[in-house]
Design a protein around this motif. Structure first.
Motif, PDB file in Angstrom:
ATOM      1  N   CYS A   1      -7.489   2.443  -3.780  1.00  0.00           N
ATOM      2  CA  CYS A   1      -7.208   1.006  -3.672  1.00  0.00           C
ATOM      3  C   CYS A   1      -6.583   0.662  -2.314  1.00  0.00           C
ATOM      4  O   CYS A   1      -5.581   1.250  -1.899  1.00  0.00           O
ATOM      5  N   GLY A   2      -7.183  -0.290  -1.644  1.00  0.00           N
ATOM      6  CA  GLY A   2      -6.650  -0.746  -0.364  1.00  0.00           C
ATOM      7  C   GLY A   2      -6.890   0.195   0.787  1.00  0.00           C
ATOM      8  O   GLY A   2      -6.330  -0.019   1.881  1.00  0.00           O
TER       9      GLY A   2
ATOM     10  N   CYS B   1      -0.727  -2.549 -10.355  1.00  0.00           N
ATOM     11  CA  CYS B   1      -0.899  -2.116  -8.966  1.00  0.00           C
ATOM     12  C   CYS B   1      -0.077  -3.000  -8.025  1.00  0.00           C
ATOM     13  O   CYS B   1      -0.228  -4.234  -8.038  1.00  0.00           O
TER      14      CYS B   1
ATOM     15  N   LEU C   1      -0.334  -3.571  -4.850  1.00  0.00           N
ATOM     16  CA  LEU C   1      -1.170  -4.310  -3.911  1.00  0.00           C
ATOM     17  C   LEU C   1      -1.958  -5.406  -4.618  1.00  0.00           C
ATOM     18  O   LEU C   1      -1.996  -6.555  -4.172  1.00  0.00           O
ATOM     19  N   CYS C   2      -2.548  -5.083  -5.760  1.00  0.00           N
ATOM     20  CA  CYS C   2      -3.384  -6.060  -6.466  1.00  0.00           C
ATOM     21  C   CYS C   2      -2.558  -7.152  -7.138  1.00  0.00           C
ATOM     22  O   CYS C   2      -2.994  -8.303  -7.218  1.00  0.00           O
TER      23      CYS C   2
ATOM     24  N   ASN D   1     -11.450  -2.756  -0.840  1.00  0.00           N
ATOM     25  CA  ASN D   1     -11.695  -2.060  -2.110  1.00  0.00           C
ATOM     26  C   ASN D   1     -10.386  -2.057  -2.905  1.00  0.00           C
ATOM     27  O   ASN D   1      -9.396  -1.467  -2.497  1.00  0.00           O
ATOM     28  N   PHE D   2     -10.386  -2.763  -4.022  1.00  0.00           N
ATOM     29  CA  PHE D   2      -9.183  -2.939  -4.821  1.00  0.00           C
ATOM     30  C   PHE D   2      -9.428  -2.494  -6.259  1.00  0.00           C
ATOM     31  O   PHE D   2     -10.524  -2.650  -6.793  1.00  0.00           O
ATOM     32  N   CYS D   3      -8.378  -1.974  -6.901  1.00  0.00           N
ATOM     33  CA  CYS D   3      -8.516  -1.443  -8.262  1.00  0.00           C
ATOM     34  C   CYS D   3      -8.348  -2.521  -9.326  1.00  0.00           C
ATOM     35  O   CYS D   3      -8.839  -2.384 -10.445  1.00  0.00           O
ATOM     36  N   ASN D   4      -7.616  -3.600  -8.999  1.00  0.00           N
ATOM     37  CA  ASN D   4      -7.364  -4.712  -9.915  1.00  0.00           C
ATOM     38  C   ASN D   4      -6.590  -4.315 -11.172  1.00  0.00           C
ATOM     39  O   ASN D   4      -6.670  -4.994 -12.201  1.00  0.00           O
TER      40      ASN D   4
ATOM     41  N   ARG E   1      -1.812  -9.634  -4.465  1.00  0.00           N
ATOM     42  CA  ARG E   1      -2.992 -10.452  -4.193  1.00  0.00           C
ATOM     43  C   ARG E   1      -3.176 -11.510  -5.276  1.00  0.00           C
ATOM     44  O   ARG E   1      -3.431 -12.683  -5.000  1.00  0.00           O
TER      45      ARG E   1
ATOM     46  N   VAL F   1      -9.353  -2.665   4.090  1.00  0.00           N
ATOM     47  CA  VAL F   1      -9.061  -4.087   3.902  1.00  0.00           C
ATOM     48  C   VAL F   1      -9.662  -4.878   5.049  1.00  0.00           C
ATOM     49  O   VAL F   1      -9.726  -4.405   6.185  1.00  0.00           O
TER      50      VAL F   1
ATOM     51  N   LYS G   1       0.831  -1.203   0.000  1.00  0.00           N
ATOM     52  CA  LYS G   1       0.000   0.000   0.000  1.00  0.00           C
ATOM     53  C   LYS G   1       0.867   1.255   0.000  1.00  0.00           C
ATOM     54  O   LYS G   1       0.524   2.265  -0.636  1.00  0.00           O
TER      55      LYS G   1
END
Length: 319
Positions: A50-51, A77, A79-80, A70-73, A83, A54, A25
């Motif tokens: 995004c993030g 990214c 963070l995404c 809440n993630f942007c995908n 994941r 969590v 993040k």
């Protein structure tokens, strides 16, 4: 459900599992700055948020799994992509398990490389890797042993030389007799020769080939990990531009033969008998906000008996 807010400040130091999500993040501000002129206003907002929230599940045995947010995908990214790599790892372990336990095949891990290239040649080199791999899989030796394969593209950056290193991680399903059949077995030297010919580059000096074990997490990690590390593509504005233009819209992972068939079966809900629970019963949800450059607990929910759940391979274990 209980909303515990009184103990928030007291318990912040207990959440060691936030280290990895927090690390990812923290890179988001730099990421947004580099990508904002390349995406829509709507996507920019999703990346910005995004993030921010969590959620984690916590078991009676104190095990933690990331469960929502809440993630942007976006593909780039930090963070995404982390994941997705974790989730892909669980999927690949299932595919490998089906290949070995049901289809009675063995697996080999193959890494195909070539000399590094400068930024101007990266996109061309990736396309050439794809064409070269097509030539490799059409060879008699490859077709003779391969019952299916998964191919993953990865690109790393050498800051000292300012060069880029695209390479393929490949897992190949073969018959159990492959390792004892002298007519079909391909040793490391032969793999190197085959790749040099397919790539049309005699300067290639090595390929890595090894037999996979059912619990070979190193091979799974190499297949599931990011196609590009954030620490590489966020190195500078120019580096990000190079990665972005070279990887945007590219198919990074492909499934062929037996793996493609099994993937369809898994998506249709088959092979559930091989999906193992971690044995934990998750009875709490922990929700965090990103505030002042760190995650802070703002809600703890106790799950009712009907809401308690076992978590399977599509959830992310925080290790």
């Amino acid at each position: 459900m209980l909303n515990n807010t009184e103990k928030i400040e007291k318990n912040q130091d207990e959440f060691e599992f936030l280290e990895k999500p927090s690390e990812k993040k923290a890179k988001m501000k730099d990421f947004l700055e580099k990508i904002k002129n390349k995406v829509s206003e709507k996507m920019s907002l999703k990346i910005f948020e995004c993030g921010d929230i969590v959620g984690f599940l916590k078991s009676k045995g104190e095990k933690i799994r990331l469960h929502g947010g809440n993630f942007c995908n976006n593909r780039f990214c930090p963070l995404c992509s982390w994941r997705k790599a974790k989730k892909d790892g669980y999927l690949l372990m299932l595919l490998f398990s089906v290949v070995q336990k049901i289809h009675k095949k063995e697996l080999i891990f193959l890494t195909l490389t070539a000399p590094n290239v400068v930024s101007e040649l990266l996109e061309f080199e990736i396309k050439d890797f794809n064409k070269s791999f097509e030539r490799l899989v059409k060879t008699k030796d490859f077709k003779n042993i391969c019952k299916g394969y998964i191919r993953k593209l990865e690109v790393t950056y050498n800051a000292q030389e300012n060069t880029y290193h695209p390479h393929f991680h490949v897992v190949i399903a073969v018959n159990k007799s492959y390792f004892t059949d002298t007519k079909s077995y391909i040793n490391q030297k032969k793999w190197l020769e085959m790749w040099q010919i397919a790539k049309r580059n005699p300067k290639i000096t090595q390929v890595d080939i090894r037999k996979a074990k059912l619990d070979d997490m190193k091979g799974v990690y190499e297949m599931a990990t990011y196609s590009a590390k954030a620490s590489d593509y966020l190195y500078s504005e120019d580096t990000f531009d190079t990665f972005y233009s070279a990887l945007k819209g590219k198919q990074l992972i492909t499934f062929n033969g037996l793996f493609k068939e099994i993937l369809k079966e898994v998506k249709a809900g088959e092979h559930s008998e091989l999906i193992e629970s971690d044995g934990e019963i998750y009875n709490k949800q922990l929700w965090f906000n990103w505030i002042e450059e760190k995650y802070k607990l703002f809600r703890t929910d106790e799950l009712s008996d009907s809401e308690m759940q076992k978590i399977y391979v599509d959830e992310i274990e925080i290790d």
